[in-house]
Design a protein around this motif. Structure first.
Motif, PDB file in Angstrom:
ATOM      1  N   THR A   8      15.484 -13.385 -28.103  1.00  0.00           N
ATOM      2  CA  THR A   8      16.388 -13.805 -27.042  1.00  0.00           C
ATOM      3  C   THR A   8      17.621 -14.502 -27.618  1.00  0.00           C
ATOM      4  O   THR A   8      17.674 -14.800 -28.818  1.00  0.00           O
ATOM      5  CB  THR A   8      15.675 -14.779 -26.090  1.00  0.00           C
ATOM      6  N   ASP A   9      18.567 -14.802 -26.729  1.00  0.00           N
ATOM      7  CA  ASP A   9      19.732 -15.589 -27.142  1.00  0.00           C
ATOM      8  C   ASP A   9      19.278 -16.875 -27.824  1.00  0.00           C
ATOM      9  O   ASP A   9      19.858 -17.307 -28.814  1.00  0.00           O
ATOM     10  CB  ASP A   9      20.604 -15.946 -25.927  1.00  0.00           C
ATOM     11  N   ASN A  63      20.135 -10.935 -22.533  1.00  0.00           N
ATOM     12  CA  ASN A  63      20.642 -11.788 -23.621  1.00  0.00           C
ATOM     13  C   ASN A  63      22.105 -11.463 -23.923  1.00  0.00           C
ATOM     14  O   ASN A  63      22.440 -10.981 -25.012  1.00  0.00           O
ATOM     15  CB  ASN A  63      19.769 -11.599 -24.870  1.00  0.00           C
ATOM     16  N   ALA A  65      24.699 -13.315 -24.620  1.00  0.00           N
ATOM     17  CA  ALA A  65      25.405 -14.078 -25.657  1.00  0.00           C
ATOM     18  C   ALA A  65      25.332 -13.375 -27.010  1.00  0.00           C
ATOM     19  O   ALA A  65      26.344 -13.212 -27.690  1.00  0.00           O
ATOM     20  CB  ALA A  65      24.861 -15.498 -25.758  1.00  0.00           C
ATOM     21  N   VAL A  66      24.134 -12.957 -27.404  1.00  0.00           N
ATOM     22  CA  VAL A  66      23.968 -12.261 -28.690  1.00  0.00           C
ATOM     23  C   VAL A  66      24.686 -10.918 -28.650  1.00  0.00           C
ATOM     24  O   VAL A  66      25.397 -10.553 -29.589  1.00  0.00           O
ATOM     25  CB  VAL A  66      22.471 -12.084 -29.038  1.00  0.00           C
TER      26      VAL A  66
END
Length: 108
Positions: A8-9, A63, A65-66
């Motif tokens: 996850t992020d 997720n 952000a990633v």
């Protein structure tokens, strides 16, 4: 579904960037047909090269952000991270042989 660990992020830093061996990251989404076709291929690579490389999955919808940080605009996108950096990439669902050749230096 895949046996690969979901990252996850929140866990990306520890699971991928700080890993002590190369990590193959499969950026994917539930709705992506080619992603579902690719999953068993990466599972097979993970089994065959266990101990030399980790294979993980990042759901880009869950997720963002990633996915945004690494500029993921097409999926499936498969990135190899080594020592915290992107070391190799492959975009699109490809046959197993493609990944074995493209990522050979990381598979031991």
């Amino acid at each position: 579904m895949s046996n690969a660990k979901e990252v996850t992020d929140t866990s990306f830093q520890a699971d991928v960037l700080e890993a002590d061996k190369p990590v193959i990251v499969d950026f994917w989404a539930e709705w992506c047909g080619p992603c579902r076709k690719l999953s068993p291929i990466l599972d097979e690579i993970a089994r065959e090269h266990q101990g030399k490389v980790d294979v993980v999955k990042v759901n880009v919808d869950d997720n963002p952000a990633v996915a945004s940080k690494y500029g993921i605009t097409s999926i499936p996108a498969v990135y190899v991270f080594k020592d915290g950096d992107v070391a190799a990439t492959s975009i699109g669902a490809r046959p197993k042989q493609h990944f074995e050749q493209a990522f050979a230096e990381f598979l031991g």
